[in-house]
Scaffold this active site. Structure first.
Site, PDB file in Angstrom:
ATOM      1  CE1 TYR A 142      -4.030  24.007  30.257  1.00 31.45           C
ATOM      2  CE2 TYR A 142      -5.046  23.136  32.238  1.00 31.45           C
ATOM      3  CZ  TYR A 142      -5.083  23.973  31.151  1.00 31.45           C
ATOM      4  OH  TYR A 142      -6.180  24.768  30.958  1.00 31.45           O
ATOM      5  CE  LYS A 189       0.653  30.813  16.127  1.00 31.21           C
ATOM      6  NZ  LYS A 189      -0.177  31.748  15.345  1.00 31.21           N
ATOM      7  CG  ASP A 221      -3.564  32.360  14.666  1.00 25.16           C
ATOM      8  OD1 ASP A 221      -3.664  31.208  14.179  1.00 25.16           O
ATOM      9  OD2 ASP A 221      -2.706  33.179  14.270  1.00 25.16           O
ATOM     10  CG  ASP A 245      -8.794  25.742  29.418  1.00 22.19           C
ATOM     11  OD1 ASP A 245      -9.888  25.369  29.883  1.00 22.19           O
ATOM     12  OD2 ASP A 245      -8.144  26.701  29.870  1.00 22.19           O
ATOM     13  CG  ASP A 249     -14.095  28.507  28.818  1.00 22.44           C
ATOM     14  OD1 ASP A 249     -14.318  27.306  29.038  1.00 22.44           O
ATOM     15  OD2 ASP A 249     -13.924  29.357  29.717  1.00 22.44           O
TER      16      ASP A 249
HETATM   17  C1  IPM Z   1     -11.475  23.208  32.480  1.00 16.48           C
HETATM   18  C2  IPM Z   1     -10.988  24.163  33.526  1.00 16.48           C
HETATM   19  C3  IPM Z   1      -9.705  23.619  34.145  1.00 16.48           C
HETATM   20  C4  IPM Z   1      -8.671  23.528  33.041  1.00 16.48           C
HETATM   21  C5  IPM Z   1      -9.181  24.418  35.353  1.00 16.48           C
HETATM   22  C6  IPM Z   1     -10.205  24.548  36.428  1.00 16.48           C
HETATM   23  C7  IPM Z   1      -7.892  23.840  35.881  1.00 16.48           C
HETATM   24  O1  IPM Z   1     -10.815  25.436  32.999  1.00 16.48           O
HETATM   25  O2  IPM Z   1     -11.730  22.025  32.814  1.00 16.48           O
HETATM   26  O3  IPM Z   1     -11.627  23.626  31.334  1.00 16.48           O
HETATM   27  O4  IPM Z   1      -7.985  24.520  32.752  1.00 16.48           O
HETATM   28  O5  IPM Z   1      -8.546  22.467  32.450  1.00 16.48           O
HETATM   29 MG    MG Z   2     -11.513  25.648  31.013  1.00 16.57          MG
END
Ligand code: IPM
Ligand code: MG
Length: 372
Positions: A142, A189, A221, A245, A249
């Site tokens: 990032y 990884k 993975d 990240d 999710d």
């Molecule tokens: C998160 C979001 C952020 C990230 C974005 C909005 C930059 O997806 O906080 O998980 O990738 O960290």
């Molecule tokens: Mg995110």
């Protein structure tokens, strides 16, 4: 306790979910005799529109002069679909994390008993899941050097980590495991990436200081597969920025909705609390956004200041709302008319009247402090 809280509602559904969290914090302040002061500031696409800057200096100043930050969401489709945009809302959030040194992002993932059927995953797989993801937040790909060739045909993003960056979050993850189930899983990884091999080495060394905690390693993975095959095997998941990240999710599927997942981003000095979800622009202003992630982020804020009873009451109120199906449509097939605002009102009411035993969906007067 006196707390100055910076409020950065941001874009899309950010403002509507954040205002429910503020409602809840105000109810807590009243019931427990605290003094919470809120200061609003702009961030994201809305700040670009006003100042052509996703993180204006003034916003950063507000954040640096308060005790904690409550963050909403960031992002706007007009930037998502324009790869050439030089100024992007997300830069505001990334800069904020970096400037405030928020190196550890803690994302709890829990399967709520009442929502087990909401997840596309089977009940027996997710029941009892309780994971705490420790995502490194200010390093890796990032923030590494970015490059685009003159002709625009070659691009690169550098993934770089130092020993110090790994050590400081590793210590937090091991300490967390000591108050949980004594297990840390490092997701990396290391079969391919040099940076991951450094993570393995350093985390292995840090583990020596926490003999009571078991350390496991998983390639990302495989971890992605294990997360939905057998999430109960995880306790604390420690990982670098990008893997964290993605994995978080994915893990939100366990809870039944990404609208439930809260997070705390902490550093040496500052702390910020934010839902893990995005700005969900399609839902903006429609009253369908789930405010629970934001409200649970507020509970994490309370916990951060050792206000345990207060945080517990918010968590209890959230569980009660889910149990009674006083929830937004993402987790509520029964009633599709419960709005963001109503969920916030119910939780606020519950905080004022936690001992009311007569709560049920039919006799509750939603949105008012009259629970009969
Ligand atoms: C998160 C979001 C952020 C990230 C974005 C909005 C930059 O997806 O906080 O998980 O990738 O960290
Ligand atoms: Mg995110």
């Amino acid at each position: 306790m006196n707390l100055n809280i910076a409020v950065l509602p941001g874009d899309g559904i950010g403002p509507e979910v954040t205002s429910q969290a503020i409602k809840v914090l105000k109810a807590i302040a009243t019931e427990f005799d605290h003094n919470f002061k809120f200061t609003n500031a702009d961030v994201g696409a809305i700040a670009i529109d006003k100042y052509n800057d996703p993180l204006p200096e003034e916003t950063l100043d507000v954040c640096m002069s308060t005790d904690a930050i409550l963050f909403g969401a960031i992002g706007d489709p007009k930037y998502d679909n324009d790869p050439t945009a030089k100024v992007r809302p997300e830069q505001g959030l990334l800069k904020l994390r970096k400037e405030l040194g928020l190196f550890a992002n803690i994302r709890p993932v829990k399967a709520y008993e009442t929502l087990l059927e909401k997840s596309p995953l089977k009940r027996n797989i997710i029941e009892g899941t309780d994971i705490s993801i420790y995502r490194e937040l200010t390093g890796g790909i990032y923030f590494g050097e970015k490059h685009l060739s003159e002709d625009g045909n070659v691009a690169s993003d550098l993934c770089e980590y130092s020993r110090e960056e790994i050590e400081r979050i590793a210590h937090l993850a091991f300490k967390a495991a000591q108050s949980r189930n004594y297990k840390v899983t490092l997701v990396d990884k290391a079969n391919v990436l040099e940076s991951s091999r450094l993570w393995r080495k350093v985390v292995g060394e840090v583990a020596e200081q926490y003999k009571d905690v078991t350390l496991d390693f998983l390639f990302v993975d495989n971890a992605a597969m294990q997360m939905i095959l057998n999430p109960k095997q995880f306790d604390v998941v420690l990982t670098e920025n990008m893997f964290g990240d993605i994995i978080s999710d994915e893990a939100s599927v366990i809870g039944g909705s990404i609208g439930l997942l809260a997070s705390a981003s902490v550093g040496e000095k500052y702390a910020m609390f934010e839902p893990i979800h995005g700005s969900f622009p399609q839902a903006k202003g429609r009253g369908i956004a789930n405010p629970i992630a934001s409200i649970l982020s507020a509970a994490m804020l309370l916990e951060h200041f050792n206000l345990h009873n207060e945080a517990e009451l918010v968590n209890l109120a959230v569980e009660k709302s889910l149990k009674l199906h006083i929830s937004t449509p993402d987790v509520n097939e029964k009633h599709d008319n419960i709005t963001t605002n109503k969920v916030g009102d119910f939780i606020q009411d519950f905080i004022h009247n936690p001992n009311d035993t007569n709560l049920n969906f039919t006799n509750i007067h939603l949105g008012q402090s009259t629970i009969i």
